[in-house]
Motif scaffolding. Sequence first.
Motif, mmCIF file in Angstrom:
data_model
loop_
_atom_site.group_PDB
_atom_site.id
_atom_site.type_symbol
_atom_site.label_atom_id
_atom_site.label_comp_id
_atom_site.label_asym_id
_atom_site.label_seq_id
_atom_site.Cartn_x
_atom_site.Cartn_y
_atom_site.Cartn_z
ATOM 1 N N ARG A 53 -8.081 9.027 26.174
ATOM 2 C CA ARG A 53 -8.144 10.329 25.493
ATOM 3 C C ARG A 53 -7.453 10.337 24.130
ATOM 4 N NH1 ARG A 53 -7.247 11.560 30.921
ATOM 5 N NH2 ARG A 53 -4.994 11.576 30.609
ATOM 6 N N PHE A 54 -6.904 9.185 23.743
ATOM 7 C CA PHE A 54 -6.103 9.183 22.513
ATOM 8 C C PHE A 54 -6.161 7.801 21.864
ATOM 9 C CE2 PHE A 54 -2.066 8.615 20.232
ATOM 10 C CZ PHE A 54 -2.081 9.751 19.416
ATOM 11 N N ASP A 55 -6.307 7.756 20.559
ATOM 12 C CA ASP A 55 -6.363 6.484 19.841
ATOM 13 C C ASP A 55 -5.355 6.522 18.688
ATOM 14 O OD1 ASP A 55 -6.912 4.135 18.597
ATOM 15 O OD2 ASP A 55 -9.059 4.496 18.306
ATOM 16 N N ALA A 56 -4.307 5.714 18.812
ATOM 17 C CA ALA A 56 -3.242 5.711 17.804
ATOM 18 C C ALA A 56 -3.647 5.014 16.510
ATOM 19 C CB ALA A 56 -1.985 5.046 18.381
ATOM 20 N N HIS A 57 -4.845 4.412 16.478
ATOM 21 C CA HIS A 57 -5.307 3.781 15.236
ATOM 22 C C HIS A 57 -5.404 4.791 14.080
ATOM 23 C CE1 HIS A 57 -6.359 0.432 17.889
ATOM 24 N NE2 HIS A 57 -6.476 -0.322 16.799
ATOM 25 N N GLN A 58 -5.538 6.054 14.418
ATOM 26 C CA GLN A 58 -5.677 7.077 13.374
ATOM 27 C C GLN A 58 -4.400 7.220 12.537
ATOM 28 O OE1 GLN A 58 -5.614 11.274 15.015
ATOM 29 N NE2 GLN A 58 -5.606 10.172 16.969
ATOM 30 N N PHE A 59 -3.289 6.647 13.027
ATOM 31 C CA PHE A 59 -2.013 6.787 12.312
ATOM 32 C C PHE A 59 -1.648 5.554 11.491
ATOM 33 C CE2 PHE A 59 -1.595 9.490 16.148
ATOM 34 C CZ PHE A 59 -1.475 10.716 15.509
ATOM 35 N N ILE A 60 -2.532 4.556 11.437
ATOM 36 C CA ILE A 60 -2.203 3.308 10.739
ATOM 37 C C ILE A 60 -1.873 3.553 9.264
ATOM 38 C CG2 ILE A 60 -3.100 1.084 9.970
ATOM 39 C CD1 ILE A 60 -4.751 1.006 12.566
ATOM 40 N N SER A 61 -2.747 4.282 8.589
ATOM 41 C CA SER A 61 -2.542 4.514 7.141
ATOM 42 C C SER A 61 -1.230 5.237 6.878
ATOM 43 C CB SER A 61 -3.705 5.325 6.561
ATOM 44 O OG SER A 61 -4.908 4.587 6.643
ATOM 45 N N GLN A 62 -0.918 6.220 7.684
ATOM 46 C CA GLN A 62 0.317 6.973 7.505
ATOM 47 C C GLN A 62 1.533 6.088 7.744
ATOM 48 O OE1 GLN A 62 0.508 10.194 6.309
ATOM 49 N NE2 GLN A 62 2.670 9.579 6.093
ATOM 50 N N MET A 63 1.452 5.228 8.761
ATOM 51 C CA MET A 63 2.568 4.316 9.048
ATOM 52 C C MET A 63 2.774 3.346 7.889
ATOM 53 S SD MET A 63 3.986 5.169 11.946
ATOM 54 C CE MET A 63 4.838 3.761 12.684
ATOM 55 N N GLU A 64 1.665 2.873 7.294
ATOM 56 C CA GLU A 64 1.781 2.003 6.116
ATOM 57 C C GLU A 64 2.486 2.720 4.969
ATOM 58 O OE1 GLU A 64 -1.808 0.271 4.704
ATOM 59 O OE2 GLU A 64 -2.005 -1.138 6.368
ATOM 60 N N LYS A 65 2.070 3.952 4.701
ATOM 61 C CA LYS A 65 2.680 4.739 3.626
ATOM 62 C C LYS A 65 4.166 4.962 3.860
ATOM 63 C CE LYS A 65 -1.573 7.279 2.542
ATOM 64 N NZ LYS A 65 -2.277 8.588 2.657
ATOM 65 N N ASP A 66 4.539 5.068 5.142
ATOM 66 C CA ASP A 66 5.931 5.360 5.496
ATOM 67 C C ASP A 66 6.788 4.100 5.615
ATOM 68 O OD1 ASP A 66 5.316 8.013 5.500
ATOM 69 O OD2 ASP A 66 5.127 8.193 7.681
ATOM 70 N N GLY A 67 6.187 2.922 5.320
ATOM 71 C CA GLY A 67 7.013 1.721 5.254
ATOM 72 C C GLY A 67 6.766 0.650 6.287
ATOM 73 N N ALA A 68 5.728 0.779 7.136
ATOM 74 C CA ALA A 68 5.413 -0.273 8.105
ATOM 75 C C ALA A 68 5.037 -1.552 7.362
ATOM 76 C CB ALA A 68 4.271 0.152 9.012
ATOM 77 N N LEU A 69 5.504 -2.695 7.861
ATOM 78 C CA LEU A 69 5.205 -3.972 7.215
ATOM 79 C C LEU A 69 3.744 -4.351 7.391
ATOM 80 C CD1 LEU A 69 8.352 -6.040 8.282
ATOM 81 C CD2 LEU A 69 7.948 -4.882 6.102
#
Length: 461
Positions: A53-69
């Motif tokens: 019911r949920f796919d965390a892939h939608q947050f990849i871009s935001q995590m990159e912007k927030d500093g994910a390597l």
Amino acid sequence: MLKLDLTIGDMLKILETESVGVPARTLKRKVNLCMDSREKAKGVVFWPIKGARFDAHQFISQMEKDGALMSVVNEDAIDQNVKMYAPVDDTTKALLKLAKGYQKLFKVKKVAITGSNGKTTTKEMTKAVLSMKFNTHATQGNFNNHIGVPMTLFQLKHSHEAAVVEMGTSGPDEIRPLSLATEPDVAVITNIGASHLERLGDLDGVFNEKINITAGLKKGGLLIVNADDERLCKVKSTKNVKVVTFGVHRGIVKPEKLKWNENFCADFYIGRTHFTLNVPGDHNLYDALAAIAVGEAFRIPKGDIAKALANFRSTSMRMEVKIANGFKIVSDCYNANPSSTKMALQTLGNMKLDGNRIAVLGDMLELGKESGNLHKQIGAMVPEMNFDMLLAVGEQAKMYVEGAKSRGMKSVYHFDTVPEVVAFLSETVAEGDVLLVKGSRGMHMEQVVDALLHMTPVFKA
């Protein structure tokens, strides 16, 4: 976030993939693994999981912007917005692949535990026993699925000498990949019972799923099984797997001179060693015997095993004996299926009491098409186990009532909700009574226990 003793470059080698857009210097950094987009992103490797019911892939871009390597992502989820990533076929399967590669870096003796009932208690008892000799790591709580098992393995440290990994299932072929990732030296199957029948079908389906714990067992490894279980007793040693049995009635590890104290805790001998448990019931005795078998396999002195088990106390909401205002409560609200409910009823049925035995039973969930019959069978057991009253809570619990009445029981009541049964108990429970409170986790039967602890019992003339 989990800090792994592993560089990002080494992680990619284990995953057999290559990074895209990730600077070479970043590959030398240690992995800070993050699976929750709500956590701080700076410096992490983001690992999104796609669920039903949920796919965390939608947050990849935001995590990159927030500093994910970088992120480890499903190949079919890559788009132009994803800049720094490593592609895999399936991030859930890749997590187990990484866990398998990671645990190989540690010289740790590993024990895997599964079964329909008693997994978590057996795991905690086994940890207590192994800790007498080894620095032992174990699954926290019951995080025993395709996410929980990798999380357990990722928490390994080089100071650990042993690890106890609990493995659960809710459907076919879920335990096999957990075992393959863990590669245990010893595997334990506590029992085969009517749990998760919606997807496993029947008891043979449950057995076929649980026996998959041997899939990753090291060659020449040990499989410890319950000899009192009608399916597990037929499991035999092979050239690759040695079988050791435990049981109350039969088995290599078997109690002698067995007695029960006033709280129905077992007192027994194995050889010349005296064991005393501080947790009640047959099922806790079985869990202890399994832990003893593991301890003996790792050559821990029996005296140390006995000391560890004597000091063991129950995990919250699992067959806890609570003293209320003049009466006792046996709280077993963590979960419920037919096997564990039967054991709980047997525990109280054999207690010597001054007052009444009262069973407060909530629905057993996830039993599929057999749910009605299984509730009816448990209901029929209630009077057979010497209970004076049955209070049934929930929709399926109506079949408890039908089963109990079919055996001639008169004091049987049904309630739709927990507050209704609490109101009834406030006018019913008396000094000297002992109440079993049990139901599936979703029924919130712990609310009944909390209310009982604040009740004033009815005075007996």
